[in-house]
Design a protein around this motif. Structure first.
Motif, mmCIF file in Angstrom:
data_model
loop_
_atom_site.group_PDB
_atom_site.id
_atom_site.type_symbol
_atom_site.label_atom_id
_atom_site.label_comp_id
_atom_site.label_asym_id
_atom_site.label_seq_id
_atom_site.Cartn_x
_atom_site.Cartn_y
_atom_site.Cartn_z
ATOM 1 N N SER A 96 0.872 -1.204 0.026
ATOM 2 C CA SER A 96 0.200 0.063 0.073
ATOM 3 C C SER A 96 0.873 1.532 0.642
ATOM 4 C CB SER A 96 -0.812 -0.103 1.185
ATOM 5 O OG SER A 96 -1.886 -0.934 1.003
ATOM 6 N N PHE A 97 1.682 1.713 0.843
ATOM 7 C CA PHE A 97 3.003 2.288 0.939
ATOM 8 C C PHE A 97 3.728 2.533 -0.541
ATOM 9 C CE2 PHE A 97 7.519 3.844 1.342
ATOM 10 C CZ PHE A 97 6.810 4.970 2.661
ATOM 11 N N ASN A 98 4.027 1.751 -0.512
ATOM 12 C CA ASN A 98 4.484 1.713 -2.431
ATOM 13 C C ASN A 98 3.825 2.118 -3.235
ATOM 14 O OD1 ASN A 98 7.221 1.544 -1.046
ATOM 15 N ND2 ASN A 98 7.182 -0.937 -1.889
ATOM 16 N N LYS A 99 2.409 1.708 -3.296
ATOM 17 C CA LYS A 99 1.293 2.192 -4.344
ATOM 18 C C LYS A 99 1.355 3.231 -4.304
ATOM 19 C CE LYS A 99 -0.664 -2.205 -5.390
ATOM 20 N NZ LYS A 99 -2.213 -3.293 -4.931
ATOM 21 N N ILE A 100 1.271 4.211 -3.410
ATOM 22 C CA ILE A 100 1.057 5.372 -3.657
ATOM 23 C C ILE A 100 2.182 6.753 -3.845
ATOM 24 C CG2 ILE A 100 0.458 8.043 -1.362
ATOM 25 C CD1 ILE A 100 -0.858 5.520 0.251
ATOM 26 N N ASP A 101 2.004 7.354 -4.850
ATOM 27 C CA ASP A 101 3.074 7.507 -6.020
ATOM 28 C C ASP A 101 2.834 9.782 -5.060
ATOM 29 O OD1 ASP A 101 4.133 9.164 -8.029
ATOM 30 O OD2 ASP A 101 3.594 7.761 -9.370
ATOM 31 N N ILE A 105 0.842 12.985 -6.975
ATOM 32 C CA ILE A 105 0.403 13.919 -5.728
ATOM 33 C C ILE A 105 0.751 14.881 -5.531
ATOM 34 C CG2 ILE A 105 -0.621 13.806 -3.308
ATOM 35 C CD1 ILE A 105 -0.341 10.821 -2.888
ATOM 36 N N CYS A 106 2.114 15.338 -5.663
ATOM 37 C CA CYS A 106 2.309 16.243 -5.356
ATOM 38 C C CYS A 106 3.270 17.005 -6.307
ATOM 39 C CB CYS A 106 4.152 16.837 -5.298
ATOM 40 S SG CYS A 106 4.109 15.885 -3.224
ATOM 41 N N GLY A 107 2.606 16.732 -7.753
ATOM 42 C CA GLY A 107 2.471 17.347 -9.507
ATOM 43 C C GLY A 107 1.361 17.985 -9.092
ATOM 44 N N ASN A 108 0.405 17.009 -8.876
ATOM 45 C CA ASN A 108 -1.332 17.257 -9.268
ATOM 46 C C ASN A 108 -1.658 18.761 -8.330
ATOM 47 O OD1 ASN A 108 -1.753 14.791 -10.641
ATOM 48 N ND2 ASN A 108 -2.605 13.480 -9.211
ATOM 49 N N GLU A 232 -4.396 10.909 0.845
ATOM 50 C CA GLU A 232 -3.376 10.165 -0.055
ATOM 51 C C GLU A 232 -2.015 10.223 0.770
ATOM 52 O OE1 GLU A 232 -3.805 6.913 -2.197
ATOM 53 O OE2 GLU A 232 -5.299 7.743 -0.901
ATOM 54 N N MET A 233 -1.677 11.585 1.643
ATOM 55 C CA MET A 233 -0.158 11.593 1.807
ATOM 56 C C MET A 233 -0.286 11.396 3.331
ATOM 57 S SD MET A 233 2.659 12.245 -0.472
ATOM 58 C CE MET A 233 3.340 12.405 1.371
#
Length: 268
Positions: A96-101, A105-108, A232-233
Motif C-alpha cells: 500500500s505504501f509503495n503504491k501511493i505515488d 500527488i505533489c505534481g497534482n 493519500e499522504m
C-alpha cells in the motif's frame, strides 16, 4: 528373557545412547541452521525497515525481499502463525505504501495551485473551445488551455524539483522582502516565461501587480499545508507508522526465539 545389560543387538544400551546422541546432534544442527538462515536475516531486515520508517522518507519505496519470500513460501519456512500473520500484515502495508505515488500527488497539487493563482492574476485559465471533427463534421468541442497551463503540467512532476519543494524548506528566494519557495518559483517561471510559449503573447494582469507573475502565484501557494492534509499522504504516513510498529513486534518475537535457542543449545 532379555538381558537388559547386553551390549549387542538393537536393544543394546550403547546403541540406544548412540541413537539419542545422533538425534540430539541433528536437532541441534537444525535449530542452529534455522537461527542463521531464518531468524537472524529476518530480525536484521526488521531493524533495517524500522530505521527506514524512522527516517520519514515518503519518496523512496520500501523493500522487504526476505519477509515477502517467507510469506510466499510458508511451505518452506513454516514460521508460526503469530509471526506469519505479522509478516503478512507488513507485506500488505508495504504494498500500500509503495503504491501511493508522492511525485504524482505533489505534481497534482502544484498544478492546482498554479491554476488558482493564474486565474487570480489573469482572470481565467481557459482560452476557449476547439471543434472536434468526424467525417468532416463538428461532433463536439474540447476545452483549450493556455500554453502556460500545458507548461506547468510538463514540469510539475519533475522528481528533483518536487522533492526540493517539499523537503528543502530552507531553500528560498527573497523577492521584494518576501520569502518564496525556490522550486515553486522555478516551476512557475518556466510555465509563464515567454521563451516557453509559441503562440501566446505576454499577458496583462487583471489585478494591480507589476512584479514578476511567478512570485505572485507563488505567494498564494501553501504547498506544505496542501501536502500535509492530502488524504493519500496521510494514508502513506500512517502506513509508515504501522509498518514500524509491526516490525518492532516481529523483532521482539524473534529476539525471544534467539534467546531461547541460546539458553537451550548454546549457553556454556
Amino acid at each position: 528373557m532379555i538381558n537388559n545389560y547386553s551390549t549387542t543387538g538393537e536393544l543394546s544400551p550403547i546403541m540406544k545412547d548412540c541413537n539419542i546422541t545422533v538425534y540430539n546432534q541433528l536437532k541441534f544442527e537444525t535449530v542452529i541452521a534455522r537461527k542463521n538462515e531464518l531468524y537472524i536475516p529476518l530480525i536484521e531486515e526488521s531493524f533495517k525497515l524500522i530505521g527506514k520508517c524512522k527516517s520519514g522518507d515518503l519518496f523512496s519505496e520500501l523493500e522487504i525481499s526476505f519477509m515477502k519470500e517467507i510469506v510466499q513460501k510458508q511451505y518452506k519456512y513454516r514460521v508460526d502463525d503469530e509471526l506469519l500473520l505479522k509478516l503478512n500484515d507488513i507485506d500488505n502495508l508495504v504494498n500500500s505504501f509503495n503504491k501511493i505515488d508522492v511525485i504524482n500527488i505533489c505534481g497534482n497539487i502544484i498544478v492546482d495551485l498554479f491554476t488558482k493563482g493564474f486565474i487570480r492574476l489573469y482572470g481565467d485559465i481557459i482560452e476557449g473551445e476547439a471543434p472536434i471533427y468526424y467525417d468532416g463534421e463538428i461532433v463536439d468541442y474540447e476545452t483549450v488551455y493556455p500554453e502556460e497551463y500545458e507548461n506547468i503540467k510538463m514540469i510539475a512532476y519533475d522528481k528533483s524539483l518536487v522533492m526540493d519543494a517539499v523537503q528543502q524548506r530552507d531553500d528560498y528566494i527573497v523577492y521584494e522582502n518576501e520569502i518564496y519557495n525556490r522550486s515553486l518559483v522555478t516551476m512557475f517561471e518556466f510555465a509563464l516565461a515567454d521563451r516557453n510559449k509559441r503562440y501566446s503573447s505576454s499577458r496583462i494582469p487583471v489585478i494591480d501587480w507589476a512584479g514578476a507573475p511567478e512570485y505572485y502565484i507563488a505567494s498564494l501557494c501553501n504547498l506544505d499545508e496542501e501536502y500535509s492534509k492530502n488524504k493519500e499522504m496521510i494514508k502513506k504516513r500512517d502506513c509508515l507508522k504501522d509498518i514500524s510498529d509491526l516490525c518492532k513486534d516481529v523483532a521482539s518475537l524473534l529476539d525471544q526465539k534467539l534467546k531461547d535457542i541460546f539458553e537451550r543449545y548454546e549457553k556454556e
